[in-house]
Design an enzyme around this catalytic site. Structure first.
Site: not given
Ligand code: NAD
Length: 446
Positions: A279
């Site tokens: 992040c």
């Molecule tokens: P991640 O990569 O763990 O998960 C994303 C998921 O989306 C994956 O499982 C993927 O298979 C799925 N995906 C991709 N394309 C898709 C589609 N078209 N339809 C359905 N599913 C689909 O990501 P994350 O860590 O959960 O982060 C998601 C968002 O939240 C990002 O923008 C990130 O910056 C933000 N965020 C993350 C955190 C953290 O700690 N991980 C904290 C706050 C905000």
């Protein structure tokens, strides 16, 4: 309420499980069938404390997972929790998110079953909420993709943003006990719907959580400002720590006192080898790139990144001052970007290992949970089963992650060896090791 959560990674799975636990009826959507199968089985594809308990309790009841978007039209709210990684130039890659937004729009255009409880029969309006971290100019791009997919149904669709502040490793607890909740909406009905959705969650926290109601662009900017501030706070502590080291002063003594000022606060003042993870580096890069695109040079954020990038090199400089490690066994203690996770994305261990290999050292890495992930990145270094085994015969050790167990190594240091005239060297990047007799010890900023 009926909720669809599109994207079941760290954020989406936590959101889906916690909303189900708060009493909502939740459908989790992911394109990855393995992720979906795991969720329907009552466990997560990722490791987060408390998450599997919630999934085991609600899967098959208030929570189900699927690879299709069928549940979208009958949902009161659809969240988009899709990854927003960095492009080469640091700018945000909205490709996966806009694809998901378009598919969400197409599902809305197709319509749902239309039973009594569906929003189509109640007020005919659908709310799509971006949970992903996106820049202010990104809001219009996601909206455009959503409305393009929705076609004739576009006038019934509203886009809102609701940035997420949870941390990996404590995701469930952070989501259930947030410092604040931010609603970025344009229409009053959208705010009201988000308020109703969050009501049971916020009620469980005694109503002490501030709710910020603003427009969608300001809401996402709050998320970037938040992370840019925290990353800069760490880099400022590191910058001051580097100065302290030059003067032979303990930066921790200094910053403990500085943190007593309640305008500053005590957190995030521990100087060391810098921040990593999925992040802070990505978000700071994204907002810098977006600022440049808009014609502004973000000088302070550039400096925060430069200080952070320099910390692993400063650790190696300290090592060079005491030992030539060419051909020597060198232990790297800690490979994860922080304790409590197996995530090595942007871990400071990566530049440290690269620097040691450039110096011709024989690197042996140890981490209680992140060795397997590191092996994918560095298949040909040695991995030890314990910190003590890594230290055995090593002429130097570099401490990169502050796992608690490193503070209790004590006699394990006696097994260090090597050819350095000064004896074994420990360079501590996290202030977890006690100085001890027979060991050349250097703290990075103390
Ligand atoms: P991640 O990569 O763990 O998960 C994303 C998921 O989306 C994956 O499982 C993927 O298979 C799925 N995906 C991709 N394309 C898709 C589609 N078209 N339809 C359905 N599913 C689909 O990501 P994350 O860590 O959960 O982060 C998601 C968002 O939240 C990002 O923008 C990130 O910056 C933000 N965020 C993350 C955190 C953290 O700690 N991980 C904290 C706050 C905000």
């Amino acid at each position: 309420m009926r909720v669809t959560v599109v994207g079941s990674g760290y954020v989406g799975t936590t959101l889906a499980a916690c909303l189900a636990d708060a009493g909502h009826d939740v459908t989790a959507v992911d394109i990855d069938p393995d992720v979906v199968a795991a969720l329907n089985d009552g466990h997560a594809a990722i490791h987060e404390p408390g998450l599997d308990d919630l999934l085991a309790e609600h899967a098959g009841d208030r929570l189900r997972a699927t690879t299709d978007y069928e549940s979208v039209p009958d949902a009161d709210v659809t969240f988009l929790a899709i990854g927003t990684p960095s492009n080469e130039d640091g700018s945000i890659d909205l490709g996966a998110l806009t694809a998901a937004a378009e598919m969400t729009g197409e599902a809305l255009a197709e319509g749902g079953e239309g039973d009594d409880a569906s929003p189509a029969d109640r007020d005919d309006r659908h709310l799509v909420v971006v949970k992903s971290t996106i820049t202010p100019p990104g809001v219009a791009r996601v909206r455009e993709a959503l409305l393009a997919g929705a076609g004739d149904a576009a006038d019934r669709v509203e886009l809102a943003t609701n940035p997420e502040f949870l941390r990996e490793g404590t995701a469930v607890d952070d989501f259930q006990h947030p410092d604040k909740v931010v609603f970025g909406t344009e229409a009053e009905w959208a705010t009201a719907r988000l308020e109703a959705l969050y009501e049971p969650l916020l009620a469980a926290t005694d109503g002490n959580v501030p709710v910020v109601r603003t427009d969608p662009e300001t809401a996402v900017m709050i998320k970037y400002a938040n992370n840019a501030f925290l990353a800069s706070k760490i880099s400022l502590a590191n910058d001051l720590g580097n100065i302290c080291k030059r003067f032979g002063i303990d930066a921790y003594e200094v910053m403990d006192a500085v943190g007593l000022d309640d305008r500053i606060g005590a957190k995030f003042l521990r100087s060391g080898v810098g921040y990593g993870g999925s992040c802070f580096p990505k978000d700071v890069d994204a907002i810098r790139a977006a600022a440049r695109e808009a014609g502004y040079e973000p000088a302070l954020l550039d400096a925060a990144v430069a200080v952070n990038d320099g910390q692993p090199e400063r650790m190696l400089d300290l090592l060079d001052a005491h030992a030539d490690v060419a051909g020597e066994r060198v232990a790297v203690l800690g490979l994860a970007f922080k304790p409590g996770t197996d995530d090595i994305r942007n871990s400071r261990a990566i530049p440290v290992i690269e620097g040691l290999r450039e110096r011709g050292a024989e690197v042996v890495g140890y981490d209680p949970v992140a060795a397997e992930n590191t092996r994918e990145r560095f298949p040909d270094i040695e991995y030890a089963d314990s910190a003590a085994a890594a230290l055995d015969g090593a002429s130097a050790a570099l401490v990169v992650t502050d796992w608690d167990e490193f503070a209790a190594l004590d006699d394990a240091f006696d097994a260090m060896g090597g050819a350095a005239a000064e004896g074994p060297v420990v360079i501590d990047g996290r202030r977890v090791i006690e100085r001890r007799e027979g060991l050349t010890y250097e703290g990075l900023t103390w």
